[in-house]
Design a protein around this motif. Structure first.
Motif, PDB file in Angstrom:
ATOM      1  N   PHE A 172      29.795 -35.289  39.854  1.00 43.83           N
ATOM      2  CA  PHE A 172      29.589 -35.792  38.501  1.00 43.83           C
ATOM      3  C   PHE A 172      28.731 -37.065  38.518  1.00 43.83           C
ATOM      4  CE2 PHE A 172      33.682 -33.547  38.217  1.00 43.83           C
ATOM      5  CZ  PHE A 172      33.530 -32.800  37.058  1.00 43.83           C
ATOM      6  N   CYS A 173      29.016 -37.930  39.492  1.00 50.12           N
ATOM      7  CA  CYS A 173      28.351 -39.232  39.535  1.00 50.12           C
ATOM      8  C   CYS A 173      26.877 -39.101  39.910  1.00 50.12           C
ATOM      9  CB  CYS A 173      29.076 -40.143  40.510  1.00 50.12           C
ATOM     10  SG  CYS A 173      30.809 -40.430  40.073  1.00 50.12           S
ATOM     11  N   LEU A 174      26.556 -38.168  40.782  1.00 53.32           N
ATOM     12  CA  LEU A 174      25.155 -37.965  41.164  1.00 53.32           C
ATOM     13  C   LEU A 174      24.340 -37.406  40.002  1.00 53.32           C
ATOM     14  CD1 LEU A 174      25.504 -36.631  44.818  1.00 53.32           C
ATOM     15  CD2 LEU A 174      24.955 -38.953  44.052  1.00 53.32           C
ATOM     16  N   ILE A 175      24.967 -36.634  39.141  1.00 49.22           N
ATOM     17  CA  ILE A 175      24.283 -36.208  37.913  1.00 49.22           C
ATOM     18  C   ILE A 175      24.150 -37.399  36.968  1.00 49.22           C
ATOM     19  CG2 ILE A 175      24.361 -34.662  35.921  1.00 49.22           C
ATOM     20  CD1 ILE A 175      25.942 -32.688  37.660  1.00 49.22           C
ATOM     21  N   ALA A 176      25.202 -38.209  36.872  1.00 52.35           N
ATOM     22  CA  ALA A 176      25.178 -39.373  35.984  1.00 52.35           C
ATOM     23  C   ALA A 176      24.066 -40.347  36.346  1.00 52.35           C
ATOM     24  CB  ALA A 176      26.531 -40.084  36.015  1.00 52.35           C
ATOM     25  N   GLU A 177      23.774 -40.494  37.624  1.00 49.40           N
ATOM     26  CA  GLU A 177      22.748 -41.457  38.041  1.00 49.40           C
ATOM     27  C   GLU A 177      21.353 -40.839  38.084  1.00 49.40           C
ATOM     28  OE1 GLU A 177      22.675 -41.387  42.894  1.00 49.40           O
ATOM     29  OE2 GLU A 177      24.229 -42.590  41.929  1.00 49.40           O
ATOM     30  N   GLY A 178      21.235 -39.551  37.743  1.00 51.48           N
ATOM     31  CA  GLY A 178      19.937 -38.918  37.650  1.00 51.48           C
ATOM     32  C   GLY A 178      19.414 -38.315  38.926  1.00 51.48           C
ATOM     33  N   SER A 179      20.290 -38.050  39.900  1.00 50.26           N
ATOM     34  CA  SER A 179      19.847 -37.465  41.169  1.00 50.26           C
ATOM     35  C   SER A 179      19.900 -35.936  41.158  1.00 50.26           C
ATOM     36  CB  SER A 179      20.717 -37.987  42.313  1.00 50.26           C
ATOM     37  OG  SER A 179      20.589 -39.389  42.440  1.00 50.26           O
ATOM     38  N   PHE A 180      20.771 -35.353  40.334  1.00 50.46           N
ATOM     39  CA  PHE A 180      20.920 -33.904  40.203  1.00 50.46           C
ATOM     40  C   PHE A 180      21.070 -33.567  38.724  1.00 50.46           C
ATOM     41  CE2 PHE A 180      21.835 -34.511  44.618  1.00 50.46           C
ATOM     42  CZ  PHE A 180      21.447 -33.326  45.250  1.00 50.46           C
TER      43      PHE A 180
END
Length: 264
Positions: free
Chosen positions: A203-211
């Motif tokens: 979830f966090c990697l999507i939140a930071e714009g990486s995925f």
């Protein structure tokens, strides 16, 4: 006229933003407690549902519950190890904490880095504040007064947000899936590239714009997803179930069905 003083510390600290900082500090302290057990050969027990648990899970949860009770007494808590020992509550109150003290225990035992501490405050079925902390990388993602944010332990917060969907979006998937299953599922969501990963870090990697997307077909418990979803939504993303409505909390048995987490 004298200032009005609220008798509700949760409402007070949500209004000032202090609650976000308070739970981030608790999660990071739990992460520091967990870290010495990582790659140390810590003893593993098996719970009644055949999932593993370690002393790190138990001690981190005890720290979190104690600190939350001191700051915000009287708020219902639904926590993974508490539920394993005593059973889940019959129902959720209007306001309650969802806590997973060590999400990704199997990966933690195997020496992988993707395990997290998760705390979420739920109000009427919706996450209103949350933190996800990754002990191995000393990284924390959190809600804040102005959206979502991220920091390394001891460093200042910086804002994060989801990215607009790129021409070649990338998916995150549960590491337990076979390559064939993963390719089919990622293609279903328009992604040729995908990566398997443990825990709520997805979830966090999507939140930071990486995925861009994290589809989940198998069942999860609410404490597995609440903090990650709340951070992702604060960053501009969303998590939806099959009919397109948001994934909600306080459901019977505190169990989730299928969902899709997505960015822009």
């Amino acid at each position: 006229m004298p200032k009005t003083v609220t008798k509700d510390p949760v409402a007070r600290d949500l209004a000032t933003g202090a609650l976000h900082d308070a739970i981030a500090a608790i999660a990071e302290d739990a992460a520091r407690l967990i870290l010495p057990y990582w790659r140390s050969g810590a003893a593993v027990q098996v719970k009644s549902d055949d999932s593993p648990v370690t002393l790190a899970d138990q001690q981190a949860e005890a720290l979190i519950l104690s600190r939350l009770a001191a700051l915000y007494p009287g708020v219902q808590t639904v926590a993974e190890e508490q539920a394993a020992a005593d059973g889940v509550p019959d129902a959720a109150e209007g306001r309650f904490w969802l806590i997973d003290p060590l999400d990704g225990t199997k990966g933690f035992i195997a020496g992988k880095e993707s395990f997290t501490v998760n705390i979420a405050l739920i109000q009427d079925g919706v996450g209103v504040a949350a933190v996800v902390s990754a002990p191995a990388t000393e990284t924390t993602w959190s809600t804040g007064p102005d959206g979502a944010r991220k920091r390394r332990f001891g460093e200042p917060w910086r804002p994060i947000k989801v990215r607009d969907r790129p021409d070649r979006p990338a998916a995150l998937l549960s590491y337990t899936m076979t390559d064939d299953e993963a390719e089919r599922l990622s293609a279903r969501h328009g992604c040729k590239a995908w990566q398997g990963m443990d825990s709520s870090i997805k979830f966090c990697l999507i939140a930071e714009g990486s995925f861009d997307v994290y589809p989940r077909t198998g069942p999860t418990s609410e404490w597995d997803t609440a903090a990650g979803q709340t951070v992702l939504e604060a960053a501009g993303g969303r998590v939806v179930v099959d009919d397109g409505s948001p994934l909600m909390y306080g459901k019977p048995g505190f169990k989730n069905g299928a969902f899709v987490a997505m960015g822009g």
